[in-house]
Design an enzyme around this catalytic site. Structure first.
Site, mmCIF file in Angstrom:
data_model
loop_
_atom_site.group_PDB
_atom_site.id
_atom_site.type_symbol
_atom_site.label_atom_id
_atom_site.label_comp_id
_atom_site.label_asym_id
_atom_site.label_seq_id
_atom_site.Cartn_x
_atom_site.Cartn_y
_atom_site.Cartn_z
ATOM 1 N N ASP A 187 17.974 9.485 53.103
ATOM 2 C CA ASP A 187 18.417 8.793 54.378
ATOM 3 C C ASP A 187 18.761 9.838 55.444
ATOM 4 O OD1 ASP A 187 20.339 9.615 52.678
ATOM 5 O OD2 ASP A 187 20.999 7.626 52.154
ATOM 6 N N GLU A 237 22.267 -0.998 51.646
ATOM 7 C CA GLU A 237 23.693 -1.959 51.458
ATOM 8 C C GLU A 237 23.502 -3.176 50.859
ATOM 9 O OE1 GLU A 237 26.167 -0.067 52.289
ATOM 10 O OE2 GLU A 237 26.288 0.594 54.163
ATOM 11 N N ASN A 277 30.692 0.453 47.298
ATOM 12 C CA ASN A 277 30.010 -0.893 47.452
ATOM 13 C C ASN A 277 28.654 -1.276 46.696
ATOM 14 O OD1 ASN A 277 28.099 0.155 49.121
ATOM 15 N ND2 ASN A 277 28.765 -1.020 50.837
ATOM 16 N N HIS A 290 25.893 0.607 46.983
ATOM 17 C CA HIS A 290 24.659 0.989 47.725
ATOM 18 C C HIS A 290 24.104 2.015 47.238
ATOM 19 C CE1 HIS A 290 27.048 3.576 51.020
ATOM 20 N NE2 HIS A 290 26.282 4.488 49.979
HETATM 21 C C1 F6R Z 1 23.216 9.756 50.566
HETATM 22 C C2 F6R Z 1 23.172 8.528 49.984
HETATM 23 C C3 F6R Z 1 24.236 7.726 49.521
HETATM 24 C C4 F6R Z 1 25.334 8.366 48.421
HETATM 25 C C5 F6R Z 1 26.519 7.309 48.470
HETATM 26 C C6 F6R Z 1 27.597 8.283 47.539
HETATM 27 O O1 F6R Z 1 22.154 10.505 50.786
HETATM 28 O O2 F6R Z 1 22.063 8.045 49.784
HETATM 29 O O3 F6R Z 1 23.793 6.416 48.978
HETATM 30 O O4 F6R Z 1 24.632 8.955 47.512
HETATM 31 O O5 F6R Z 1 27.125 6.994 49.487
HETATM 32 O O6 F6R Z 1 28.237 9.166 48.502
HETATM 33 P P1 F6R Z 1 29.252 10.283 47.742
HETATM 34 O O7 F6R Z 1 28.617 11.042 46.799
HETATM 35 O O8 F6R Z 1 29.646 10.989 48.999
HETATM 36 O O9 F6R Z 1 30.180 9.295 47.230
#
Ligand code: F6R
Length: 253
Positions: free
Chosen positions: A66, A142, A135, A137
C-alpha cells in the site's frame, strides 16, 4: 498455523531467516512487502543477516501492499521513503524490480488496476509479509472490505488514522485515503507470513481466533489460506486461551 515466540526480536529472527532462506532457494522470488512498526525490527534483522551472508537480492521482485494517497515517493512519511530507509536503501536491490503504488497517480482507479495487472504479469506473489491493524485490517483493507476486492483506493478508518498518527510528526495530518492491494491479491499469494507483536495486538489476535471468517474482520480470511502462518510474540498472544498458548505445536516455535 500459529507460531508463538517469546518476544519481538525472536519473531524478527524467525521471519528474517525465512526470507533469507526463500531468496537463497529462489533468487527470482516475488515478495509482497508490508510497512509499519511491526516490520521495522524484521527488516533490520534481515539487512544484517543478508549482509553477513552476502545474500544476492538483485534478482528478486517486490510489490508493496500500500501507499498513502497524496504523498509523493519523496515525502518522508510515504511508504516509499519507509522502504528506502528500512530495506531498499541497503543491500544490492535492483530498483527497477521494486514496486509500490504511486500515491500521486492522476487517475487512482486506473493506477490500481495497472498495479494489479503488473503483479499478475510478474506471476503473483510467492511470499507475502503482512502486519495487522488493531481493527483487523490487512494491507489497508479495512473492516467490511469485500473478499473479492482487488487493488483499490480506500478511505482509511478513523481508528487506522489515529493508530498511524504516531508515524506523523506533531499535528501533521494522516492522509485520509490510500491505495491498497485487495483481499484477492493477498489471498492469491502462495505463502503468507502474518506478524503481530506487542500487547496492542492482543485483542485483535484473540478476536481472530474466536471468530469465523468474516469480512468484518479482514484478518480472519487467512483461515482459508492453506499456507498462512500467524507469527506472534507472547504479548500479542496473551489473550488467546491458555490451551492454545500452551499446546506443544505452538510452544515449540
Ligand atoms: C502496512 C500495512 C498495514 C500494517 C498494519 C500494522 O503496509 O499494510 O496493514 O501492517 O497497519 O501496522 P503496525 O505494524 O505499525 O502496527
Amino acid at each position: 498455523m500459529l507460531h508463538i515466540f517469546s518476544d519481538a526480536p525472536s519473531v524478527a529472527d524467525y521471519v528474517s531467516s525465512a526470507l533469507v532462506e526463500k531468496i537463497r532457494s529462489r533468487p527470482e522470488v516475488v515478495l509482497g512487502l508490508a510497512t509499519g512498526g511491526t516490520m521495522e525490527p524484521i527488516y533490520a534483522r534481515f539487512v544484517d543477516q543478508a549482509r553477513r551472508q552476502r545474500l544476492d537480492v538483485s534478482r528478486l521482485t517486490s510489490f508493496n501492499l500500500d501507499e498513502y494517497v497524496g504523498l509523493s515517493a519523496d515525502h518522508p512519511k510515504s511508504y516509499s521513503a519507509y522502504m528506502r530507509h528500512h530495506l531498499f536503501g541497503h543491500l544490492g536491490f535492483d530498483s527497477s524490480r521494486l514496486h509500490l503504488p504511486d500515491g500521486l497517480a492522476r487517475d487512482l482507479e486506473r493506477h490500481s488496476r495497472e498495479y494489479s495487472e503488473k503483479l499478475r504479469r510478474c506471476g503473483g506473489i510467492d511470499l507475502q509479509l503482512l502486519g495487522v491493524g488493531g481493527n483487523g485490517h490487512i494491507g489497508f483493507n479495512e473492516p467490511g472490505t469485500a473478499f473479492d476486492s482487488r487493488c483499490h483506493v480506500v478511505r482509511l478508518s478513523e481508528r487506522t488514522r489515529v493508530d498511524n498518527s504516531r508515524f506523523f510528526d506533531g499535528n501533521a495530518i494522516v492522509p485520509a485515503s490510500a491505495i491498497t492491494m485487495g483481499m484477492c491479491e493477498i489471498m492469491e499469494a502462495r505463502e503468507i507470513l502474518l506478524v503481530a507483536t506487542g500487547e496492542s495486538k492482543a485483542r485483535i489476535v484473540a478476536e481472530w481466533y474466536r471468530h469465523e471468517v468474516t469480512e468484518a474482520i479482514p484478518f480472519t480470511v487467512l483461515k482459508r489460506h492453506a499456507r498462512a502462518k500467524i507469527i506472534l510474540d507472547e504479548a500479542a498472544a496473551s489473550l488467546l486461551p491458555d490451551s492454545v498458548r500452551g499446546s506443544p505445536a505452538v510452544a515449540s516455535a
